[in-house]
Design a protein around this motif. Sequence first.
Motif, PDB file in Angstrom:
ATOM      1  N   GLY C  37       0.830  -1.197   0.000  1.00 40.92           N
ATOM      2  CA  GLY C  37       0.000   0.000   0.000  1.00 40.92           C
ATOM      3  C   GLY C  37       0.867   1.251   0.000  1.00 40.92           C
ATOM      4  N   PHE C  38       2.052   1.119   0.577  1.00 41.25           N
ATOM      5  CA  PHE C  38       2.984   2.232   0.530  1.00 41.25           C
ATOM      6  C   PHE C  38       3.881   2.022  -0.684  1.00 41.25           C
ATOM      7  CE2 PHE C  38       1.841   1.030   4.787  1.00 41.25           C
ATOM      8  CZ  PHE C  38       1.294   2.215   5.263  1.00 41.25           C
ATOM      9  N   ALA C  39       3.648   2.822  -1.661  1.00 42.35           N
ATOM     10  CA  ALA C  39       4.280   2.535  -2.952  1.00 42.35           C
ATOM     11  C   ALA C  39       5.740   2.936  -2.975  1.00 42.35           C
ATOM     12  CB  ALA C  39       3.531   3.251  -4.052  1.00 42.35           C
ATOM     13  N   ILE C  40       6.354   2.619  -4.051  1.00 41.25           N
ATOM     14  CA  ILE C  40       7.793   2.795  -4.177  1.00 41.25           C
ATOM     15  C   ILE C  40       8.078   4.028  -5.043  1.00 41.25           C
ATOM     16  CG2 ILE C  40       9.900   1.646  -4.932  1.00 41.25           C
ATOM     17  CD1 ILE C  40       7.950  -0.955  -4.802  1.00 41.25           C
ATOM     18  N   THR C  41       9.027   4.848  -4.594  1.00 41.07           N
ATOM     19  CA  THR C  41       9.345   6.059  -5.354  1.00 41.07           C
ATOM     20  C   THR C  41      10.062   5.703  -6.642  1.00 41.07           C
ATOM     21  OG1 THR C  41      10.003   6.768  -3.172  1.00 41.07           O
ATOM     22  CG2 THR C  41      10.103   8.410  -4.930  1.00 41.07           C
ATOM     23  N   THR C  42       9.690   6.417  -7.672  1.00 38.67           N
ATOM     24  CA  THR C  42      10.335   6.126  -8.949  1.00 38.67           C
ATOM     25  C   THR C  42      10.592   7.417  -9.693  1.00 38.67           C
ATOM     26  OG1 THR C  42       8.150   5.801  -9.821  1.00 38.67           O
ATOM     27  CG2 THR C  42       9.403   3.817  -9.297  1.00 38.67           C
ATOM     28  N   GLU C  43      11.409   7.367 -10.721  1.00 37.06           N
ATOM     29  CA  GLU C  43      11.727   8.555 -11.480  1.00 37.06           C
ATOM     30  C   GLU C  43      11.344   8.318 -12.940  1.00 37.06           C
ATOM     31  OE1 GLU C  43      15.552  11.504 -11.765  1.00 37.06           O
ATOM     32  OE2 GLU C  43      15.666   9.472 -12.522  1.00 37.06           O
ATOM     33  N   THR C  44      10.940   9.360 -13.569  1.00 39.74           N
ATOM     34  CA  THR C  44      10.444   9.190 -14.929  1.00 39.74           C
ATOM     35  C   THR C  44      11.218  10.060 -15.922  1.00 39.74           C
ATOM     36  OG1 THR C  44       8.290   8.895 -13.967  1.00 39.74           O
ATOM     37  CG2 THR C  44       8.358   9.249 -16.323  1.00 39.74           C
ATOM     38  N   ARG C  45      11.441   9.522 -17.096  1.00 43.76           N
ATOM     39  CA  ARG C  45      12.100  10.294 -18.165  1.00 43.76           C
ATOM     40  C   ARG C  45      11.331  10.132 -19.468  1.00 43.76           C
ATOM     41  NH1 ARG C  45      17.134  12.320 -17.540  1.00 43.76           N
ATOM     42  NH2 ARG C  45      17.864  12.039 -15.395  1.00 43.76           N
ATOM     43  N   ASN C  46      11.497  11.162 -20.321  1.00 42.56           N
ATOM     44  CA  ASN C  46      10.880  11.124 -21.654  1.00 42.56           C
ATOM     45  C   ASN C  46       9.422  10.706 -21.619  1.00 42.56           C
ATOM     46  OD1 ASN C  46      13.326  11.863 -22.779  1.00 42.56           O
ATOM     47  ND2 ASN C  46      13.981   9.708 -22.904  1.00 42.56           N
ATOM     48  N   CYS C  47       8.695  11.371 -20.767  1.00 42.92           N
ATOM     49  CA  CYS C  47       7.287  11.029 -20.640  1.00 42.92           C
ATOM     50  C   CYS C  47       6.488  11.823 -21.662  1.00 42.92           C
ATOM     51  CB  CYS C  47       6.862  11.366 -19.227  1.00 42.92           C
ATOM     52  SG  CYS C  47       5.171  10.951 -18.944  1.00 42.92           S
ATOM     53  N   ASN C  48       5.521  11.151 -22.263  1.00 38.48           N
ATOM     54  CA  ASN C  48       4.683  11.838 -23.254  1.00 38.48           C
ATOM     55  C   ASN C  48       3.701  12.777 -22.572  1.00 38.48           C
ATOM     56  OD1 ASN C  48       5.536  11.090 -25.794  1.00 38.48           O
ATOM     57  ND2 ASN C  48       4.476   9.100 -25.654  1.00 38.48           N
ATOM     58  N   ILE C  49       3.729  14.042 -22.991  1.00 44.50           N
ATOM     59  CA  ILE C  49       2.747  14.970 -22.440  1.00 44.50           C
ATOM     60  C   ILE C  49       2.114  15.767 -23.590  1.00 44.50           C
ATOM     61  CG2 ILE C  49       4.052  15.213 -20.303  1.00 44.50           C
ATOM     62  CD1 ILE C  49       4.834  18.035 -21.289  1.00 44.50           C
ATOM     63  N   ALA C  50       1.027  16.419 -23.276  1.00 44.73           N
ATOM     64  CA  ALA C  50       0.389  17.271 -24.290  1.00 44.73           C
ATOM     65  C   ALA C  50       0.317  18.681 -23.732  1.00 44.73           C
ATOM     66  CB  ALA C  50      -1.000  16.751 -24.590  1.00 44.73           C
ATOM     67  N   ILE C  51       0.366  19.660 -24.648  1.00 51.06           N
ATOM     68  CA  ILE C  51       0.226  21.042 -24.198  1.00 51.06           C
ATOM     69  C   ILE C  51      -0.881  21.703 -25.012  1.00 51.06           C
ATOM     70  CG2 ILE C  51       1.337  23.282 -24.113  1.00 51.06           C
ATOM     71  CD1 ILE C  51       3.935  21.841 -23.457  1.00 51.06           C
ATOM     72  N   LEU C  52      -1.812  22.262 -24.321  1.00 45.11           N
ATOM     73  CA  LEU C  52      -2.895  22.969 -24.998  1.00 45.11           C
ATOM     74  C   LEU C  52      -2.683  24.460 -24.746  1.00 45.11           C
ATOM     75  CD1 LEU C  52      -5.400  22.403 -26.639  1.00 45.11           C
ATOM     76  CD2 LEU C  52      -6.721  22.419 -24.523  1.00 45.11           C
ATOM     77  N   ASP C  53      -2.204  25.107 -25.802  1.00 43.49           N
ATOM     78  CA  ASP C  53      -1.842  26.521 -25.644  1.00 43.49           C
ATOM     79  C   ASP C  53      -2.995  27.375 -26.147  1.00 43.49           C
ATOM     80  OD1 ASP C  53       1.130  28.439 -26.546  1.00 43.49           O
ATOM     81  OD2 ASP C  53      -0.700  28.932 -25.414  1.00 43.49           O
ATOM     82  N   ASN C  54      -3.795  27.905 -25.261  1.00 41.62           N
ATOM     83  CA  ASN C  54      -4.927  28.724 -25.664  1.00 41.62           C
ATOM     84  C   ASN C  54      -4.541  30.183 -25.810  1.00 41.62           C
ATOM     85  OD1 ASN C  54      -6.740  26.573 -25.660  1.00 41.62           O
ATOM     86  ND2 ASN C  54      -6.920  26.692 -23.415  1.00 41.62           N
ATOM     87  N   SER C  55      -3.281  30.478 -25.638  1.00 44.84           N
ATOM     88  CA  SER C  55      -2.850  31.877 -25.680  1.00 44.84           C
ATOM     89  C   SER C  55      -1.907  32.121 -26.850  1.00 44.84           C
ATOM     90  CB  SER C  55      -2.174  32.225 -24.367  1.00 44.84           C
ATOM     91  OG  SER C  55      -1.729  33.540 -24.406  1.00 44.84           O
ATOM     92  N   LYS C  56      -0.992  31.201 -27.068  1.00 43.20           N
ATOM     93  CA  LYS C  56      -0.024  31.282 -28.177  1.00 43.20           C
ATOM     94  C   LYS C  56       0.679  32.655 -28.226  1.00 43.20           C
ATOM     95  CE  LYS C  56      -1.516  27.655 -31.226  1.00 43.20           C
ATOM     96  NZ  LYS C  56      -2.881  27.258 -30.904  1.00 43.20           N
ATOM     97  N   ASP C  57       1.348  32.991 -27.122  1.00 42.85           N
ATOM     98  CA  ASP C  57       2.066  34.258 -27.106  1.00 42.85           C
ATOM     99  C   ASP C  57       3.520  34.009 -26.723  1.00 42.85           C
ATOM    100  OD1 ASP C  57       0.150  34.869 -24.153  1.00 42.85           O
ATOM    101  OD2 ASP C  57       2.051  33.772 -24.364  1.00 42.85           O
ATOM    102  N   GLU C  58       4.231  35.066 -26.476  1.00 43.64           N
ATOM    103  CA  GLU C  58       5.658  34.952 -26.198  1.00 43.64           C
ATOM    104  C   GLU C  58       5.920  34.173 -24.916  1.00 43.64           C
ATOM    105  OE1 GLU C  58       9.494  37.663 -25.354  1.00 43.64           O
ATOM    106  OE2 GLU C  58       7.668  38.729 -25.981  1.00 43.64           O
ATOM    107  N   ALA C  59       5.144  34.484 -23.892  1.00 43.88           N
ATOM    108  CA  ALA C  59       5.352  33.842 -22.601  1.00 43.88           C
ATOM    109  C   ALA C  59       5.114  32.339 -22.672  1.00 43.88           C
ATOM    110  CB  ALA C  59       4.439  34.456 -21.553  1.00 43.88           C
TER     111      ALA C  59
END
Lengths: 248, 304, 367
Positions: C37-59
Amino acid sequence: MAEKEVVIKTNKLTKKFGDFVAVSEITFEVFKGEIFGFLGANGAGKTTAMKMLIGISKPSSGTANIAGFDVYKNTESIKKSIGYMSQKFSLYEDLTIKENIILFGGIYGLNDYDIETKCNGLLEKLNLQNDADKLVNSLPLGWKQKLAFSTAIFHMPKIVFLDEPTGGVDPITRRQFWDMIYEAAHNGITVFVTTHYMEEAEYCDRVSIMVDGRIEALDSPENLKKQFNAATMDDVFLMLARKAKRGD
Amino acid sequence: MNAIELNNITKTYTTKNNIINAVDDISFSVDEGELFGLIGPDGSGKTSIFRILTTVLLADKGTATVMGLDVLKDFKAIRTIVGYMPGRFSLYQDLTVEENLNFFATIFNTTIQENYDLVADIYKQLEPFKNRRAGKLSGGMKQKLALSCALIHKPKVLFLDEPTTGVDPVSRKEFWEMLKRLKTQGISILVSTPYMDEANLCDRIALIQTGKILEIDTPQNIVNRFDKNLYAVKSKSMFNLLNDLRAYSKTESCFAFGQYHHLVLNEKYPDINELKSYLKNHTEIEIELVKPGIEDRFMQLMKK
Amino acid sequence: MKQFFSFIKKEFHHILRDKRSMLVLLGLPVVQLIIFGFAITTETRNCNIAILDNSKDEATQNLITRIESSSYFDIDKTLSSDNQIEKAFKTGRIKLAIIFQPNFQNELMHNNKAQLQIVTDASDPNQANTLTYYVSAIVMEYQKELNQNKNLPYTINSEIRMLYNPQLKGEYSSVPGVMGMILLLISAMMTSISIVREKEMGTMEVLLVSPLKPWIIIVSKVIPYFIISLINVITILLISGWVFGIPIVGSIFLLSLVTIFYIICALALGILISTVTSSQQAAMIISLIGLMLPVVMLSGYAFPIANMPVILQVISNLIPAKWYIIMVKNIMIKGLGFLDIWKEILIIFGMTTFFLLVSLKRFKIRL
């Protein structure tokens, strides 16, 4: 006749498991250099009695003295002065013949020089010089048993306990085995042996027959046959064992 | 028809170090209703023969039949008509006596009631303990239960591999009496034993050693083939006597045998007085001409 | 039929009379579940993510570049709507999504305050936590740079949303894992041991020399362990519901169905083990080392498969538990239906068939 040296002496030795009396007040003596047959049907209490004598099971009551040591207080000393061989386990199958001898010599505290010289002597006697480095499991059963007996008396114990040592071997090997027993007894080692071969009981100087945890008869085979008016030890045994009330 | 027939059966095992001829070109047959004994020490090939006949092991060479059925082709049919008691008592230690018997009855598609008369004799002795676990029984009782289990489906041929090994003399004797009674029911029995004294209780026996048959015949004929005079010798000091007898120039063989030593001399008409004077150092000497037993013959054959 | 039932009865006697084994069989799952029940810590690399940019500006561009250049994330650029992102989460294509509010830079410059949302798949809570932490760290870094030489600080608010496991319970990922492991162990190990025991005790010899058909021997050996496995599943689910408060989002029927398939697969594996070993000890060692270790290490239960070297990822495909754990997570936590897991079901089926065929070929009607 000169007073014989007593090496095993028990007095009302008893072992209970709860209400069940496995061994009931057995009293007997075994003398030095004697071949003593310890007979009884399955379940008569032989194994339990033997376990008390070799110091691995504590008696419930009574006394026993083995090779001069008390079974309650000096079990460690008892173990050093006896040899033991059973049908089930005797040698390490995956060690070589020589390794087994050296191992058991070491267990009983012999020094390296003694082990080396006696080991060579033993291999020569058994005619196994050329097979010293062979694994034990490559030996025929009969040879294994002879070797097991030799390792059991390697440290020159006062008494050697043999638990059904000759099961399943051919008649010639069995006799060669008994030749070794005779020789050991001749050299002053007391031999305490259990067997199911009644004919082997006749090789013994004296035999005891256990029935329902008690020793029902104890004498030389010849006297027993006279006493029970029987032709063979087999008949003596059957007469006594049939009296057993315990569930076989 | 023979109950059992073996023709030139051979079985070899290959281990890391060597090749073992467990069964070496063995042929024999057992008549219907016969009690046939295989007599020999451990490792003589008895168990392999049993396994080949009960169809759980394939021979390398040769043919064998049980009640006319081929062990290779008709193994399924054989498995319904034989009863088998392997070397170790194959019982379920954690089941009770009754559960064991019930189980073996059902796997052979029968019930205890149906064939009760056949096992009644044996099972009656077990009935007081029917709720005891098999593992808690003594050797003799286990043996009786195992026999009941092997009999419960009324087999035509019974295979008993060392049923008396490790069992005390009383139980052994009772066991052989049971076999005799079974024989009267017409069941053919093949039994093996390392105890030579049991050989006399069989109709015919085969003496077997290292995978080879030394001799097949009735126990009486086998004993009769012992063609030398056999002397039983005894004295006060049996160990010295054995050594002295073996050192005697005319001794062919000498073995400890019960309370005597069995001695065979290498002359046709031995001079016993000469032997007596050779043993003059011994006291209480007895020398007697005795009848040989199966074991004497077995040892004679082994030496050949 | 009578033979069959009598055999099953005998098997139950064996099991019920061995109190110690019973305790292990029924107690182990409970203990395991609580420990893990107490899970094990792990590290993640190259994880697939999505970005929804509703602003599309410089910032936002600036932030996206920073996220993209970190080794933790691979941005899936094909996803450009809420809808697509939701789907991608369900199929497991992405583990995290970042959603920028409209007029992100304007808000930041003029109100000194801007909002972004981090959405994660929390059915694996360790991973969700770690990923969120990484994203927040990048955002904080950016904010700090902006605020250099500024009196009135800019603040970027990150709103975090945990999908599927809002309370971020470690047990959510443990329950499927423990089920995958326990069922495999009990079914495969106990069956193989109980078959091999008959060989060791010599009773197999008598069974062979009887009219009993081999399949009856096998099937009746297996049924008791099937039933015990089912009892364990129920225990695990009850504990997870009552003690840890994990609901079953999807269909209980579907969950039971895939569990039964998985148990059958494990039993087949046990039979296979029994055909290649001749001692109870060997069967136990093979089951423990050959099954338990790979299941713990490679099924994705203790360590995310995505983090493994490619070779181990490939090997992990061979482990039935991996597919079962995926299915259980999908049903229990994400509430997915049959159409989303039929591939995994098919894989389990394939494995079962394979195990059975090999055992059938190897099961000897002789010694």
